[in-house]
Motif scaffolding. Structure first.
Motif, PDB file in Angstrom:
ATOM      1  N   SER A 149       0.834  -1.201   0.000  1.00  0.00           N
ATOM      2  CA  SER A 149       0.000   0.000   0.000  1.00  0.00           C
ATOM      3  C   SER A 149       0.870   1.252   0.000  1.00  0.00           C
ATOM      4  CB  SER A 149      -0.921  -0.006   1.231  1.00  0.00           C
ATOM      5  OG  SER A 149      -1.663   1.178   1.306  1.00  0.00           O
ATOM      6  N   ALA A 150       1.941   1.232   0.768  1.00  0.00           N
ATOM      7  CA  ALA A 150       2.858   2.378   0.791  1.00  0.00           C
ATOM      8  C   ALA A 150       3.503   2.582  -0.576  1.00  0.00           C
ATOM      9  CB  ALA A 150       3.919   2.181   1.873  1.00  0.00           C
ATOM     10  N   LYS A 151       3.852   1.496  -1.259  1.00  0.00           N
ATOM     11  CA  LYS A 151       4.434   1.612  -2.602  1.00  0.00           C
ATOM     12  C   LYS A 151       3.403   2.159  -3.589  1.00  0.00           C
ATOM     13  CE  LYS A 151       8.570   0.308  -1.832  1.00  0.00           C
ATOM     14  NZ  LYS A 151       9.572   1.358  -1.674  1.00  0.00           N
ATOM     15  N   PHE A 152       2.152   1.743  -3.443  1.00  0.00           N
ATOM     16  CA  PHE A 152       1.108   2.301  -4.305  1.00  0.00           C
ATOM     17  C   PHE A 152       0.979   3.804  -4.051  1.00  0.00           C
ATOM     18  CE2 PHE A 152      -3.065   4.018  -4.901  1.00  0.00           C
ATOM     19  CZ  PHE A 152      -3.253   3.781  -6.257  1.00  0.00           C
TER      20      PHE A 152
ATOM     21  N   ASP B  14      -0.729 -10.229  -7.887  1.00  0.00           N
ATOM     22  CA  ASP B  14      -0.623  -9.806  -9.286  1.00  0.00           C
ATOM     23  C   ASP B  14      -1.329  -8.479  -9.498  1.00  0.00           C
ATOM     24  OD1 ASP B  14       0.714 -12.165 -10.182  1.00  0.00           O
ATOM     25  OD2 ASP B  14      -1.209 -13.180 -10.516  1.00  0.00           O
ATOM     26  N   ALA B  15      -2.538  -8.371  -8.991  1.00  0.00           N
ATOM     27  CA  ALA B  15      -3.329  -7.144  -9.184  1.00  0.00           C
ATOM     28  C   ALA B  15      -2.605  -5.934  -8.608  1.00  0.00           C
ATOM     29  CB  ALA B  15      -4.710  -7.301  -8.545  1.00  0.00           C
ATOM     30  N   ILE B  16      -2.029  -6.103  -7.436  1.00  0.00           N
ATOM     31  CA  ILE B  16      -1.334  -4.988  -6.787  1.00  0.00           C
ATOM     32  C   ILE B  16      -0.080  -4.607  -7.556  1.00  0.00           C
ATOM     33  CG2 ILE B  16      -0.084  -4.278  -4.709  1.00  0.00           C
ATOM     34  CD1 ILE B  16      -2.070  -6.142  -3.142  1.00  0.00           C
ATOM     35  N   THR B  17       0.732  -5.589  -7.902  1.00  0.00           N
ATOM     36  CA  THR B  17       1.992  -5.275  -8.580  1.00  0.00           C
ATOM     37  C   THR B  17       1.745  -4.755  -9.986  1.00  0.00           C
ATOM     38  OG1 THR B  17       2.324  -7.599  -9.223  1.00  0.00           O
ATOM     39  CG2 THR B  17       3.382  -6.846  -7.175  1.00  0.00           C
ATOM     40  N   LEU B  18       0.720  -5.237 -10.653  1.00  0.00           N
ATOM     41  CA  LEU B  18       0.372  -4.689 -11.972  1.00  0.00           C
ATOM     42  C   LEU B  18      -0.062  -3.233 -11.850  1.00  0.00           C
ATOM     43  CD1 LEU B  18      -1.513  -7.709 -13.567  1.00  0.00           C
ATOM     44  CD2 LEU B  18       0.601  -6.664 -14.426  1.00  0.00           C
ATOM     45  N   THR B  19      -0.812  -2.921 -10.817  1.00  0.00           N
ATOM     46  CA  THR B  19      -1.263  -1.546 -10.608  1.00  0.00           C
ATOM     47  C   THR B  19      -0.076  -0.609 -10.388  1.00  0.00           C
ATOM     48  OG1 THR B  19      -3.308  -2.354  -9.607  1.00  0.00           O
ATOM     49  CG2 THR B  19      -2.758  -0.055  -9.223  1.00  0.00           C
ATOM     50  N   ILE B  20       0.818  -0.991  -9.515  1.00  0.00           N
ATOM     51  CA  ILE B  20       1.985  -0.152  -9.224  1.00  0.00           C
ATOM     52  C   ILE B  20       2.876  -0.035 -10.460  1.00  0.00           C
ATOM     53  CG2 ILE B  20       4.086   0.068  -7.833  1.00  0.00           C
ATOM     54  CD1 ILE B  20       2.461  -1.405  -5.570  1.00  0.00           C
ATOM     55  N   GLY B  21       3.128  -1.145 -11.138  1.00  0.00           N
ATOM     56  CA  GLY B  21       3.956  -1.116 -12.341  1.00  0.00           C
ATOM     57  C   GLY B  21       3.341  -0.265 -13.437  1.00  0.00           C
ATOM     58  N   HIS B  22       2.041  -0.368 -13.611  1.00  0.00           N
ATOM     59  CA  HIS B  22       1.329   0.423 -14.616  1.00  0.00           C
ATOM     60  C   HIS B  22       1.422   1.906 -14.276  1.00  0.00           C
ATOM     61  CE1 HIS B  22      -2.378   1.850 -16.759  1.00  0.00           C
ATOM     62  NE2 HIS B  22      -1.816   1.133 -17.711  1.00  0.00           N
TER      63      HIS B  22
END
Length: 160
Positions: free
Chosen positions: A10-13, A131-139
């Motif tokens: 969450s902090a990374k997001f 996957d959903a979280i890391t895809l969101t941050i990467g995107h």
């Protein structure tokens, strides 16, 4: 219910989302409205923000944040729109970030390996909560990179 990993993610997001908040405020209008890498800079911001619910929303969830533009704008199929008003984009970003906060509140570390039904259905292949979280941050970071490069291309300091 452990939330140690979720709190880190969450902090990374929030870190990645914070770049958009800063960018909207510092981006000069001439850069905001110009095409960079084929697409208008403001449209990269809108696209990145709008995709957060795509990645994180539950299956069959009603649209929780009202779109500012039609799907063709979101998907870069319509590049003819006037640049978005920065105040509206700032308000939109706050709504999107509140949506993400609710998502992060709803999951625990134990959920990370479980299937994310919504994203799996929308993409048509299995995806976990992680996957959903890391895809969101990467995107977020990919599209912010386009925005930051536009600033630098205009001879300005980047934010990253």
């Amino acid at each position: 219910m452990s939330k140690e990993a979720i709190n880190i993610l969450s902090a990374k997001f929030k870190w990645s989302a914070g770049f958009y908040d800063k960018f909207i405020n510092v981006c000069p209008d001439q850069v905001w409205g110009q095409a960079f890498g084929r697409f208008p800079v403001w449209q990269n911001v809108y696209h990145a923000l709008s995709c957060v619910p795509f990645f994180l929303a539950p299956k069959d969830a009603p649209q929780s944040v009202a779109a500012l533009y039609p799907m063709e704008v979101l998907l870069f199929k319509d590049l003819s729109q006037a640049p978005a008003d920065k105040n509206k984009m700032t308000a939109y970003a706050k709504e999107i970030n509140a949506f993400a906060d609710k998502y992060f509140t709803s999951v625990s570390d134990a959920d990370l390996g479980k299937q994310h039904e919504g994203l799996s259905a929308r993409i048509g292949k299995p995806n976990t909560q992680l996957d959903a979280i890391t895809l969101t941050i990467g995107h977020h970071m990919y599209h912010f990179g386009m925005c930051d490069a536009a600033l630098r291309g205009a001879g300005l300091d980047g934010l990253f």
